[in-house]
Design a protein around this motif. Structure first.
Motif, PDB file in Angstrom:
ATOM      1  N   ARG B  48       1.089  -1.167  -0.050  1.00  0.00           N
ATOM      2  CA  ARG B  48      -0.034   0.586  -0.062  1.00  0.00           C
ATOM      3  C   ARG B  48       0.608   1.331  -0.182  1.00  0.00           C
ATOM      4  NH1 ARG B  48       0.152  -2.482   5.205  1.00  0.00           N
ATOM      5  NH2 ARG B  48      -0.294  -1.274   7.097  1.00  0.00           N
ATOM      6  N   HIS B  49       2.124   1.196   0.916  1.00  0.00           N
ATOM      7  CA  HIS B  49       2.680   2.387   0.858  1.00  0.00           C
ATOM      8  C   HIS B  49       4.004   2.785  -1.020  1.00  0.00           C
ATOM      9  CE1 HIS B  49       2.280   2.596   4.392  1.00  0.00           C
ATOM     10  NE2 HIS B  49       3.027   1.409   4.918  1.00  0.00           N
ATOM     11  N   VAL B  50       3.734   1.724  -2.040  1.00  0.00           N
ATOM     12  CA  VAL B  50       4.345   1.931  -2.751  1.00  0.00           C
ATOM     13  C   VAL B  50       3.199   2.218  -3.870  1.00  0.00           C
ATOM     14  CG1 VAL B  50       5.351   0.418  -4.918  1.00  0.00           C
ATOM     15  CG2 VAL B  50       5.600  -0.259  -2.682  1.00  0.00           C
ATOM     16  N   VAL B  51       2.100   1.651  -3.298  1.00  0.00           N
ATOM     17  CA  VAL B  51       0.252   2.456  -4.277  1.00  0.00           C
ATOM     18  C   VAL B  51       0.378   3.883  -4.378  1.00  0.00           C
ATOM     19  CG1 VAL B  51      -1.682   2.099  -4.637  1.00  0.00           C
ATOM     20  CG2 VAL B  51      -0.430  -0.114  -4.237  1.00  0.00           C
ATOM     21  N   GLU B  52       0.896   3.815  -2.952  1.00  0.00           N
ATOM     22  CA  GLU B  52       0.069   5.946  -2.493  1.00  0.00           C
ATOM     23  C   GLU B  52       1.339   6.192  -2.733  1.00  0.00           C
ATOM     24  OE1 GLU B  52       0.100   5.393   1.827  1.00  0.00           O
ATOM     25  OE2 GLU B  52      -1.723   5.735   1.792  1.00  0.00           O
ATOM     26  N   THR B  53       2.722   5.737  -3.141  1.00  0.00           N
ATOM     27  CA  THR B  53       3.508   6.946  -4.034  1.00  0.00           C
ATOM     28  C   THR B  53       3.668   6.751  -5.080  1.00  0.00           C
ATOM     29  OG1 THR B  53       5.120   5.934  -3.102  1.00  0.00           O
ATOM     30  CG2 THR B  53       5.069   7.886  -1.418  1.00  0.00           C
ATOM     31  N   HIS B  54       3.072   5.320  -5.973  1.00  0.00           N
ATOM     32  CA  HIS B  54       3.331   5.295  -7.169  1.00  0.00           C
ATOM     33  C   HIS B  54       2.972   6.130  -8.222  1.00  0.00           C
ATOM     34  CE1 HIS B  54       4.120   2.421 -10.311  1.00  0.00           C
ATOM     35  NE2 HIS B  54       4.921   1.977  -9.913  1.00  0.00           N
ATOM     36  N   PRO B  55       3.701   6.796  -9.039  1.00  0.00           N
ATOM     37  CA  PRO B  55       3.513   7.324 -10.325  1.00  0.00           C
ATOM     38  C   PRO B  55       1.913   6.995 -11.477  1.00  0.00           C
ATOM     39  CG  PRO B  55       5.342   6.793 -10.659  1.00  0.00           C
ATOM     40  CD  PRO B  55       5.037   6.231  -9.706  1.00  0.00           C
ATOM     41  N   HIS B  56       2.378   5.776 -11.430  1.00  0.00           N
ATOM     42  CA  HIS B  56       1.118   5.148 -11.907  1.00  0.00           C
ATOM     43  C   HIS B  56       0.023   3.967 -11.246  1.00  0.00           C
ATOM     44  CE1 HIS B  56       2.987   7.051 -15.606  1.00  0.00           C
ATOM     45  NE2 HIS B  56       3.538   6.692 -15.429  1.00  0.00           N
ATOM     46  N   ALA B  57      -0.350   4.788  -9.653  1.00  0.00           N
ATOM     47  CA  ALA B  57      -0.986   4.026  -8.753  1.00  0.00           C
ATOM     48  C   ALA B  57      -2.299   3.120  -9.692  1.00  0.00           C
ATOM     49  CB  ALA B  57      -1.688   4.709  -7.700  1.00  0.00           C
ATOM     50  N   GLU B  58      -2.617   3.433 -10.830  1.00  0.00           N
ATOM     51  CA  GLU B  58      -4.541   2.528 -11.221  1.00  0.00           C
ATOM     52  C   GLU B  58      -3.481   1.469 -12.577  1.00  0.00           C
ATOM     53  OE1 GLU B  58      -7.178   4.905 -13.701  1.00  0.00           O
ATOM     54  OE2 GLU B  58      -7.580   6.298 -11.641  1.00  0.00           O
ATOM     55  N   ALA B  59      -2.402   2.021 -12.475  1.00  0.00           N
ATOM     56  CA  ALA B  59      -2.125   0.697 -13.513  1.00  0.00           C
ATOM     57  C   ALA B  59      -1.333  -0.417 -12.578  1.00  0.00           C
ATOM     58  CB  ALA B  59      -0.354   1.591 -14.547  1.00  0.00           C
ATOM     59  N   LEU B  60      -0.315  -0.074 -11.370  1.00  0.00           N
ATOM     60  CA  LEU B  60      -0.353  -0.631 -10.190  1.00  0.00           C
ATOM     61  C   LEU B  60      -1.183  -1.353 -10.047  1.00  0.00           C
ATOM     62  CD1 LEU B  60       2.202  -2.080  -9.458  1.00  0.00           C
ATOM     63  CD2 LEU B  60       2.197  -0.438  -6.962  1.00  0.00           C
ATOM     64  N   VAL B  61      -1.990  -0.793  -9.586  1.00  0.00           N
ATOM     65  CA  VAL B  61      -3.569  -2.556  -8.774  1.00  0.00           C
ATOM     66  C   VAL B  61      -4.347  -3.025  -9.842  1.00  0.00           C
ATOM     67  CG1 VAL B  61      -5.857  -1.732  -8.135  1.00  0.00           C
ATOM     68  CG2 VAL B  61      -3.484  -0.093  -7.265  1.00  0.00           C
ATOM     69  N   LEU B  62      -3.727  -2.747 -11.060  1.00  0.00           N
ATOM     70  CA  LEU B  62      -4.757  -3.458 -12.125  1.00  0.00           C
ATOM     71  C   LEU B  62      -3.911  -4.896 -11.913  1.00  0.00           C
ATOM     72  CD1 LEU B  62      -6.389  -1.116 -14.511  1.00  0.00           C
ATOM     73  CD2 LEU B  62      -7.584  -3.037 -12.750  1.00  0.00           C
ATOM     74  N   ARG B  63      -2.245  -4.139 -12.541  1.00  0.00           N
ATOM     75  CA  ARG B  63      -1.679  -5.290 -12.465  1.00  0.00           C
ATOM     76  C   ARG B  63      -1.459  -6.370 -11.551  1.00  0.00           C
ATOM     77  NH1 ARG B  63       4.739  -3.339 -11.710  1.00  0.00           N
ATOM     78  NH2 ARG B  63       3.963  -1.934 -13.047  1.00  0.00           N
ATOM     79  N   ILE B  64      -1.660  -6.306 -10.511  1.00  0.00           N
ATOM     80  CA  ILE B  64      -1.671  -6.780  -9.570  1.00  0.00           C
ATOM     81  C   ILE B  64      -3.266  -7.762  -9.484  1.00  0.00           C
ATOM     82  CG2 ILE B  64      -1.935  -7.192  -6.365  1.00  0.00           C
ATOM     83  CD1 ILE B  64      -0.864  -4.807  -6.442  1.00  0.00           C
ATOM     84  N   CYS B  65      -4.015  -7.130  -9.697  1.00  0.00           N
ATOM     85  CA  CYS B  65      -5.523  -8.024 -10.270  1.00  0.00           C
ATOM     86  C   CYS B  65      -5.197  -8.655 -10.905  1.00  0.00           C
ATOM     87  CB  CYS B  65      -6.948  -6.867 -10.263  1.00  0.00           C
ATOM     88  SG  CYS B  65      -7.320  -5.735  -8.806  1.00  0.00           S
ATOM     89  N   LEU B  66      -4.893  -8.100 -12.205  1.00  0.00           N
ATOM     90  CA  LEU B  66      -4.102  -9.399 -13.361  1.00  0.00           C
ATOM     91  C   LEU B  66      -3.382 -11.088 -12.782  1.00  0.00           C
ATOM     92  CD1 LEU B  66      -4.582  -7.452 -16.413  1.00  0.00           C
ATOM     93  CD2 LEU B  66      -6.298  -9.222 -16.230  1.00  0.00           C
TER      94      LEU B  66
END
Lengths: 270, 178
Positions: B48-66
């Protein structure tokens, strides 16, 4: 169904057709609720710190090893705590303690008499008798080759020489009397304490006589001293000469200036 | 923690619909989708700490889901292989006749089985590009690689699928011309 070949974008079309978005709104809502519940569960399980709880039935591999290591450390600590200190450490502490006690007792001694035996350069025997009764006054008698000489001296407590108010009763002035050189550092308990200031190393101990012998180095001169363990006062000193001493222990007082009080009264005589 | 309290609303709530549909599209099974989403949420929580500071947080979340969905698809495929079952009998779409429905389910199972056999990155690229029809820059962003690399993964995935789905040619050809 016979195997064949897929043309160009047929794969793309097949994928889109078979995997098209057909999630029913009701099912979507169920999944959404399930997802939110799962998030709450993940958060609760993590407790805000541990991301994932260990799976049931899988014991931690490190826990037993950590427990064993902790028990071992506790046991080692107990052993260390209960063990006698190493001999060299105990000996060093004992010597230091004895030296402090002896110094303290010497500075509080009420009276002192001593016999110092030595030989001069020609091998002739010399015997000095020292009688110290007052803080700054000492009487010395020398027996040498059947002749006797005596001096009543005034001694300054911490100097190695004689005080300016020295009153010689012998044939010569004590400041220049070479025969008193041997006993300059033994004229009072205070001077003996100064002589014994240094590092004490245990040599031997006589349990029956209750005496202990130490080598004193690092002071004005190297001395071997035998201490009476009952009084913590020196019985015998050796340093090219041999001094046998007898002290009258004084009253232990925590006030360092207690011994100066009578002198002050004398000085302030009416 | 206040930050954790609003993490879901800030980062996951806007993506809820897409997350659900993406995972469902790959798995076609509500229970499997639920499990995969739970796995994904655990991973998102851990990062979650990476997601919060990630420049493309949405892309990261979708990648994890996929990734979670594709991993679940592979597990599902292995389980069915070991129990001797084909990837059939998945929930059928509504509004079709029995024959059409059966054929559709058969094709769907075959396609999913083929995707499950692809390497992970190729499977990810195929789903994003060929199924969801996302533009290459977005595919690359979600995959965390360059658009050129994303194209290569799509190309190789497609090539593998052509080989794996070859048995469906007659029916797919017929289906394509209908």
């Amino acid at each position: 169904m016979k195997p064949g070949k897929l043309r160009g974008d047929e794969v793309d079309r097949l994928l889109r057709r078979t995997l098209r978005d057909d999630l029913a709104p009701l099912e979507e809502e169920r999944l959404r609720r399930s997802m939110r519940a799962a998030w709450a569960e993940v958060r609760a399980r993590a407790g805000g710190a541990v991301p994932r709880a260990p799976r049931p039935g899988r014991a931690s591999r490190t826990a037993p090893a950590l427990g064993l290591a902790a028990s071992l450390l506790v046991a080692l600590g107990l052993l260390w705590h209960m063990a006698q200190p190493p001999r060299i450490v105990a000996s060093s502490l004992s010597a230091k303690n004895t030296s402090l006690l002896a110094t303290s007792r010497l500075r509080n001694a009420a009276a002192m008499s001593g016999l110092v035996e030595s030989r001069d350069a020609a091998g002739r025997s010399q015997r000095y008798r020292i009688e110290w009764r007052e803080p700054d006054s000492v009487h010395v008698t020398l027996e040498e080759a059947g002749a006797t000489a005596s001096w009543s001296l005034t001694v300054a407590p911490h100097s190695s020489g004689f005080g300016a108010a020295g009153v010689p009763s012998g044939a010569s002035h004590p400041e220049s009397e070479p025969r008193l050189e041997t006993v300059r550092s033994l004229l009072s308990p205070d001077r003996i304490a100064h002589l014994l200031a240094g590092r004490w190393d245990a040599v031997e101990r006589d349990a029956r006589e209750r005496t202990a012998t130490y080598d004193v180095t690092g002071g004005p001169s190297a001395v071997r001293v035998t201490i009476d363990e009952r009084t913590d006062l020196p019985l015998r000193l050796e340093s090219g000469w041999t001094a046998t001493l007898l002290f009258t222990p004084g009253v232990e007082s925590p006030l360092p200036f207690a011994s100066a009080a009578p002198a002050a009264r004398v000085g302030g005589s009416r | 923690m206040v930050g954790d309290d609003c993490f879901y609303e800030r980062h996951l709530a806007p993506l809820e619909r897409r997350m659900l549909r993406t995972v469902h599209r790959v798995l076609r099974d509500p229970d499997a989708a639920r499990d995969a989403l739970q796995d994904a949420l655990v991973r998102i929580w851990e990062r979650r700490h990476v997601v919060e500071t990630h420049p493309h947080a949405e892309a990261l979340v979708l990648r994890i889901c996929l990734h979670a969905a594709i991993d679940a698809l592979r597990r599902l495929g292995r389980r069915r292989e070991t129990t001797g079952l084909a990837m059939e009998g998945l929930p059928a779409a509504t509004g079709r006749g029995p024959d059409a429905s059966h054929e559709h389910d058969e094709q769907q199972a075959a396609v999913l089985a083929a995707i499950a056999e692809l390497p992970r990155q190729q499977a990810l690229a195929v789903v994003l590009r060929l199924v969801e029809e996302r533009p290459y820059p977005e595919v690359a962003q979600v995959m965390g690689c360059s658009p050129v690399t994303a194209r290569i993964h799509v190309m190789r995935g497609r090539s593998q699928l052509r080989r794996l789905l070859a048995p469906l040619v007659p029916s797919s050809t017929e289906g394509g011309s209908a």
